[in-house]
Write a protein that holds these residues in place. Structure first.
Motif, PDB file in Angstrom:
ATOM      1  N   LYS A  27       0.750  -1.110  -0.036  1.00  0.00           N
ATOM      2  CA  LYS A  27      -0.122   0.089  -0.001  1.00  0.00           C
ATOM      3  C   LYS A  27       1.041   1.216  -0.194  1.00  0.00           C
ATOM      4  O   LYS A  27       2.094   1.258   0.275  1.00  0.00           O
ATOM      5  CB  LYS A  27      -0.890  -0.137   1.069  1.00  0.00           C
ATOM      6  CG  LYS A  27      -2.075  -1.008   1.062  1.00  0.00           C
ATOM      7  CD  LYS A  27      -3.122  -0.818   2.147  1.00  0.00           C
ATOM      8  CE  LYS A  27      -2.645  -1.328   3.533  1.00  0.00           C
ATOM      9  NZ  LYS A  27      -3.620  -1.182   4.396  1.00  0.00           N
TER      10      LYS A  27
ATOM     11  N   GLU B 231      -1.562   3.722   3.411  1.00  0.00           N
ATOM     12  CA  GLU B 231      -3.046   4.231   2.800  1.00  0.00           C
ATOM     13  C   GLU B 231      -4.150   3.199   3.401  1.00  0.00           C
ATOM     14  O   GLU B 231      -3.888   2.302   3.422  1.00  0.00           O
ATOM     15  CB  GLU B 231      -3.123   4.231   1.366  1.00  0.00           C
ATOM     16  CG  GLU B 231      -4.484   4.793   0.971  1.00  0.00           C
ATOM     17  CD  GLU B 231      -4.121   5.044  -0.736  1.00  0.00           C
ATOM     18  OE1 GLU B 231      -3.506   4.280  -1.300  1.00  0.00           O
ATOM     19  OE2 GLU B 231      -5.011   5.791  -1.067  1.00  0.00           O
ATOM     20  N   SER B 232      -5.432   4.062   3.777  1.00  0.00           N
ATOM     21  CA  SER B 232      -6.340   3.090   4.393  1.00  0.00           C
ATOM     22  C   SER B 232      -6.088   2.513   5.977  1.00  0.00           C
ATOM     23  O   SER B 232      -6.828   1.691   6.363  1.00  0.00           O
ATOM     24  CB  SER B 232      -6.794   2.290   3.728  1.00  0.00           C
ATOM     25  OG  SER B 232      -7.365   2.818   2.374  1.00  0.00           O
ATOM     26  N   ASP B 233      -4.985   2.617   6.550  1.00  0.00           N
ATOM     27  CA  ASP B 233      -4.606   2.117   7.747  1.00  0.00           C
ATOM     28  C   ASP B 233      -5.387   3.002   8.928  1.00  0.00           C
ATOM     29  O   ASP B 233      -5.122   4.270   8.591  1.00  0.00           O
ATOM     30  CB  ASP B 233      -3.070   1.958   7.821  1.00  0.00           C
ATOM     31  CG  ASP B 233      -2.647   0.607   7.319  1.00  0.00           C
ATOM     32  OD1 ASP B 233      -3.430   0.014   6.717  1.00  0.00           O
ATOM     33  OD2 ASP B 233      -1.336   0.390   7.390  1.00  0.00           O
TER      34      ASP B 233
ATOM     35  N   ASP C 226      -6.499  13.662   2.594  1.00  0.00           N
ATOM     36  CA  ASP C 226      -6.313  12.119   2.309  1.00  0.00           C
ATOM     37  C   ASP C 226      -5.936  11.482   3.732  1.00  0.00           C
ATOM     38  O   ASP C 226      -6.285  10.192   3.883  1.00  0.00           O
ATOM     39  CB  ASP C 226      -5.024  12.217   1.508  1.00  0.00           C
ATOM     40  CG  ASP C 226      -5.381  12.909   0.249  1.00  0.00           C
ATOM     41  OD1 ASP C 226      -6.472  12.856  -0.378  1.00  0.00           O
ATOM     42  OD2 ASP C 226      -4.470  13.651  -0.328  1.00  0.00           O
TER      43      ASP C 226
ATOM     44  N   ALA D  51     -13.344   4.662   9.027  1.00  0.00           N
ATOM     45  CA  ALA D  51     -12.235   3.855   8.997  1.00  0.00           C
ATOM     46  C   ALA D  51     -12.449   2.837   7.700  1.00  0.00           C
ATOM     47  O   ALA D  51     -11.797   2.389   6.859  1.00  0.00           O
ATOM     48  CB  ALA D  51     -11.849   3.247  10.090  1.00  0.00           C
ATOM     49  N   GLN D  52     -13.745   2.337   7.928  1.00  0.00           N
ATOM     50  CA  GLN D  52     -14.243   1.355   7.030  1.00  0.00           C
ATOM     51  C   GLN D  52     -14.542   1.730   5.518  1.00  0.00           C
ATOM     52  O   GLN D  52     -14.171   0.945   4.628  1.00  0.00           O
ATOM     53  CB  GLN D  52     -15.668   0.731   7.377  1.00  0.00           C
ATOM     54  CG  GLN D  52     -15.819  -0.174   8.547  1.00  0.00           C
ATOM     55  CD  GLN D  52     -16.871  -0.425   9.182  1.00  0.00           C
ATOM     56  OE1 GLN D  52     -18.007   0.226   8.939  1.00  0.00           O
ATOM     57  NE2 GLN D  52     -16.681  -1.265  10.181  1.00  0.00           N
ATOM     58  N   GLU D  53     -14.612   3.022   5.406  1.00  0.00           N
ATOM     59  CA  GLU D  53     -14.509   3.729   4.023  1.00  0.00           C
ATOM     60  C   GLU D  53     -13.178   3.628   3.345  1.00  0.00           C
ATOM     61  O   GLU D  53     -13.081   4.169   2.451  1.00  0.00           O
ATOM     62  CB  GLU D  53     -15.061   5.029   3.949  1.00  0.00           C
ATOM     63  CG  GLU D  53     -16.733   5.085   4.135  1.00  0.00           C
ATOM     64  CD  GLU D  53     -17.230   6.171   4.485  1.00  0.00           C
ATOM     65  OE1 GLU D  53     -16.516   7.411   4.053  1.00  0.00           O
ATOM     66  OE2 GLU D  53     -18.398   6.293   4.871  1.00  0.00           O
ATOM     67  N   GLY D  54     -12.102   3.421   4.210  1.00  0.00           N
ATOM     68  CA  GLY D  54     -10.872   3.503   3.831  1.00  0.00           C
ATOM     69  C   GLY D  54      -9.680   4.788   3.955  1.00  0.00           C
ATOM     70  O   GLY D  54      -8.983   5.131   3.517  1.00  0.00           O
ATOM     71  N   MET D  55     -10.495   5.428   4.906  1.00  0.00           N
ATOM     72  CA  MET D  55      -9.615   6.747   5.351  1.00  0.00           C
ATOM     73  C   MET D  55      -8.407   6.101   6.089  1.00  0.00           C
ATOM     74  O   MET D  55      -8.654   5.448   6.831  1.00  0.00           O
ATOM     75  CB  MET D  55     -10.644   7.811   6.110  1.00  0.00           C
ATOM     76  CG  MET D  55      -9.831   9.073   6.680  1.00  0.00           C
ATOM     77  SD  MET D  55      -9.363  10.135   5.366  1.00  0.00           S
ATOM     78  CE  MET D  55     -10.829  11.040   4.877  1.00  0.00           C
ATOM     79  N   THR D  56      -7.249   7.169   5.718  1.00  0.00           N
ATOM     80  CA  THR D  56      -6.018   6.840   6.295  1.00  0.00           C
ATOM     81  C   THR D  56      -6.225   7.518   7.691  1.00  0.00           C
ATOM     82  O   THR D  56      -6.546   8.654   7.773  1.00  0.00           O
ATOM     83  CB  THR D  56      -4.944   7.387   5.803  1.00  0.00           C
ATOM     84  OG1 THR D  56      -4.995   6.735   4.330  1.00  0.00           O
ATOM     85  CG2 THR D  56      -3.697   6.964   6.563  1.00  0.00           C
TER      86      THR D  56
END
Lengths: 219, 244
Positions: free
Chosen positions: B2, B30-32, B160, B187-192
């Motif tokens: 990632k 990313e997304s973590d 971001d 968080a589930q939507e993929g936000m870092t």
């Protein structure tokens, strides 16, 4: 000495003269407060800027103004500006503005610093610049808090404008002194002029209170 | 692999004599969701505040989305648009309505036109469950509602990365859940996300990595399972047993 009927008589017959003086007093106060508020805001921003030179300029300015009598300042402005062909009205206006500005600067500085530090951080964290956050976020809140002491300073400014009579400006107070010495009835005219100032101050207080209420809507 | 969103190398920060961060190294992908835990004074909030330059580092490197940011030469306002922040005390603008709070930065900074900004603000308020509060002033909201508005306000800049500085610490216990739920959804939507919190339940459930800080250093880090159930360091054990 306190012949009320006599005072009322003089009040009624002298009012056209006093209205003229009142008008000059109002203009002088309005102009000097407006400019003074601008000056105050600039020096308040200097003081909180964290930039040493600006800090110094503001401190020296405030020390000079607070450390000398207003009447001395008015005369200095009068004689200084007369050489440049500036009228008595405008020298008095500038003198009073500079004087009020020093006190207003301290009022603004205090109210800006009383706004929670988190407000600036929130603005900055959204990508807003220092200036933008100051203008949109901090100053509106600071101004609201400054209003009571600012109103107070405006009232002082209104009353201080009477010192302009010393540089031959025909404002409210000078009408009283000239009429008083012309008629040898000083006390009556002094009571009358005091009455005019009192009414002005009361009206002004009312105005500030209304503004305060309006600004505190929603909180 | 990632994308690397944040990389911190040998970060140092002092307040006068006090060394708050001593050579901190951290990277966030990313997304973590990275959760920072530790006692107060351990430096976790300072670390977070260094990432969006509310505090300026004294040494080391901060790399945001592959670009090393030097506070002297970089436009930090631009960087901060990409790195949203949510504060412990919400810091909503009290003289503006909820909607105006959310619209303010997009209109002024991104120069979005008002109609568009309003549309997005309303949709964000819907997302945090506060559509009906758009025209209310912050003073009329509960703490949990305020914090959700603050989240919407930060999201309005389309960052971001999102930083959360003890977002539930100032809340009454019964209001913590609604804020955590909003964060979990994000968080589930993929936000870092980098989150400083004392909510261990949230850390266990949502975090990809938990970082334990002590005395200005990263003492131990790992997957929530490992760190909570099987900490390697005695200090971490002591800290966890003191709060659980």
């Amino acid at each position: 000495m306190f012949d009320l009927a006599h005072i009322l008589d003089v009040l009624i017959e002298s009012y056209p003269l006093f209205i003229k003086g009142l008008w000059i007093t109002l203009k002088l106060t309005f102009v000097s407060i407006l400019i003074g508020t601008g000056i105050g805001l600039v020096f308040a921003l200097f003081k909180i800027s964290g930039i040493k030179i600006l800090n110094w300029i503001a401190n020296i300015y405030i020390a000079l103004i607070r450390g000398t009598p207003l009447i001395v300042q008015i005369f200095i402005f009068y004689f200084g500006l007369a050489e440049l062909g500036i009228s008595a009205f405008w020298s008095a206006a500038f003198g009073l503005a500079m004087h009020n500005g020093a006190y207003i600067a301290e009022i603004f500085r205090g109210s800006i610093q009383s706004v929670d530090k988190g407000q600036m951080e929130a603005g900055r964290s959204l990508g807003m610049t220092y200036g933008l956050t100051m203008r949109r976020i901090i100053l509106p809140q600071a101004f609201k808090r400054a209003l009571p002491p600012l109103g107070n300073q405006f009232i002082i400014g209104l009353k201080d404008s009477s010192l302009a009579s010393f540089i031959a400006l025909n404002e409210l107070f000078s009408i009283a002194t000239t009429q008083g010495s012309r008629t040898f009835d000083e006390m009556t005219y002094l009571i009358i002029v005091g009455f005019y100032y009192l009414i002005l101050v009361l009206l002004f207080t009312l105005l500030v209170n209304l503004l305060e209420k309006k600004l505190s809507a929603g909180e | 692999m990632k994308k690397e969103m944040i990389r911190i190398e040998n970060l140092k920060k002092s307040f006068g004599e006090l060394e708050v961060l001593k050579e901190v190294n951290l990277e966030v992908h990313e997304s973590d969701v990275v959760v920072l835990i530790g006692a107060s004074g351990s430096g976790k909030s300072t670390l977070l505040r260094c990432i969006n330059f509310l505090e300026i580092k004294n040494g080391g490197k901060i790399v945001i989305e592959g670009e090393e940011i030097d506070p002297k030469s970089h436009n930090l306002n631009e960087v901060r648009q990409r790195v949203g922040m949510v504060f412990q005390h919400f810091n909503l603008f009290p003289h503006k309505t909820v909607l105006e709070n959310v619209m303010e930065a997009p209109v002024l900074v991104k120069k979005l036109n008002k109609a568009e900004a309003k549309k997005e603000a309303i949709s964000l308020l819907g997302k945090v469950g506060l559509s009906d509060k758009a025209d209310v002033y912050p003073a009329k909201l509960s703490g949990g509602q305020k914090q959700r508005v603050a989240i919407a306000r930060a999201l309005a800049m389309k960052p971001d990365i999102m930083l959360f500085d003890e977002p539930t610490s100032a809340l009454d216990p019964e209001l913590v859940g609604e804020v955590l739920a909003t964060m979990k959804e994000l968080a589930q939507e993929g936000m870092t996300m980098v989150v400083v919190t004392h909510e261990m339940g949230f850390a266990k459930e949502v975090a990809d990595e938990v970082v334990y800080m002590h005395d200005g250093q990263i003492w131990e880090r790992g997957k929530p399972d490992e760190l909570f159930n099987n900490p390697k360091e005695q200090r971490t054990k002591d800290f966890l047993s003191s709060i659980l």
